[in-house]
Motif scaffolding. Structure first.
Motif, short mmCIF file in Angstrom:
data_model
loop_
_atom_site.label_atom_id
_atom_site.label_comp_id
_atom_site.label_asym_id
_atom_site.label_seq_id
_atom_site.Cartn_x
_atom_site.Cartn_y
_atom_site.Cartn_z
N VAL A 107 0.87 -1.18 0.00
CA VAL A 107 0.00 0.00 0.00
C VAL A 107 0.90 1.22 0.00
O VAL A 107 1.73 1.40 0.91
CB VAL A 107 -0.95 0.02 1.22
CG1 VAL A 107 -1.66 1.37 1.32
CG2 VAL A 107 -1.96 -1.10 1.13
N LEU A 108 0.75 2.05 -1.03
CA LEU A 108 1.50 3.30 -1.10
C LEU A 108 0.83 4.32 -0.20
O LEU A 108 -0.40 4.46 -0.21
CB LEU A 108 1.54 3.81 -2.54
CG LEU A 108 2.14 2.86 -3.58
CD1 LEU A 108 2.17 3.53 -4.95
CD2 LEU A 108 3.53 2.40 -3.18
N ASP A 109 1.63 5.04 0.57
CA ASP A 109 1.11 6.02 1.51
C ASP A 109 2.01 7.25 1.50
O ASP A 109 3.23 7.12 1.34
CB ASP A 109 1.05 5.41 2.91
CG ASP A 109 0.24 6.25 3.88
OD1 ASP A 109 -0.70 6.94 3.44
OD2 ASP A 109 0.54 6.21 5.09
N ILE A 110 1.40 8.40 1.65
CA ILE A 110 2.14 9.66 1.70
C ILE A 110 1.53 10.56 2.76
O ILE A 110 0.44 10.31 3.25
CB ILE A 110 2.16 10.39 0.33
CG1 ILE A 110 0.73 10.63 -0.18
CG2 ILE A 110 2.97 9.64 -0.68
CD1 ILE A 110 0.66 11.39 -1.48
N ASP A 111 2.26 11.61 3.09
CA ASP A 111 1.75 12.58 4.06
C ASP A 111 0.64 13.41 3.41
O ASP A 111 0.54 13.49 2.18
CB ASP A 111 2.88 13.47 4.57
CG ASP A 111 3.54 14.24 3.44
OD1 ASP A 111 3.12 15.39 3.17
OD2 ASP A 111 4.45 13.67 2.79
N VAL A 112 -0.19 14.01 4.23
CA VAL A 112 -1.36 14.76 3.75
C VAL A 112 -0.95 15.92 2.84
O VAL A 112 -1.59 16.16 1.81
CB VAL A 112 -2.21 15.27 4.94
CG1 VAL A 112 -3.32 16.18 4.47
CG2 VAL A 112 -2.78 14.11 5.72
#
Length: 178
Positions: A107-112
């Motif tokens: 799962v790719l995740d980044i900061d808001v």
């Protein structure tokens, strides 16, 4: 289509398409799920639905939750072992119907802030490009409600090369078998 099959998921704007393109440029076999497998349908039954009736901004969640992949086609592709590794990249709201066919799920995740910037840069005809869609994606980012649990989370706010190297380093089996 691979001896080993990997799913790369994430909310809109986290970099799934960019990762898929980079993997292809490195010689890996990639299925662009949003282009090759996706359609609008009932997540439970797989029956296609006509979204022409649901085009208002108030129907964003309804339309999003019906962005599904063809389960039979996914199953067919994962059983074809003509490639050492196949990456399936994209979002599907019925992933639970085929997730067990994958050797690993990322799962790719980044900061808001990065997510908001990426969504702001999108054209309006791409999901997340309109203000109401953007807010919906940001809500999904916070709740993680549409993402597989027990997946390997990859920080995709880093450079694309680093993100792809990280994914490849975590693949079980022939990481160089293209």
């Amino acid at each position: 289509m691979g001896v080993r099959n990997y799913l790369i998921e994430g909310v809109s704007g986290t970099g799934k398409t960019s990762v898929a393109t980079e993997l292809q440029q490195r010689g890996y076999h990639v299925i662009h799920g949003d282009r090759e497998l996706a359609y609008k349908g009932d997540p439970e039954t797989g029956e296609p639905i006509d979204l022409a009736l649901f085009q208002g901004d108030g129907d964003i969640a309804f339309r999003h939750r019906r962005h599904i992949w063809d389960v039979e086609k996914v199953q067919e592709l994962v059983t074809d072992q003509s490639h050492a590794i196949t990456f399936f990249c994209g979002g599907s709201r019925n992933f639970w119907r085929f997730i067990d066919h994958f050797d690993q799920v990322f799962v790719l995740d980044i900061d808001v802030a990065t997510l908001r910037r990426r969504l702001m840069e999108r054209p309006e005809d791409e999901f997340g490009g309109k203000p109401a869609e953007r807010e919906f994606v940001l809500q999904l980012h916070v709740t993680k409600e549409d993402l597989p649990v027990n997946a390997t989370v990859i920080d995709s706010s880093r450079s694309l090369d680093v993100v792809v190297d990280d994914i490849l380093a975590r693949c079980v089996g022939p990481a160089t078998g293209k």
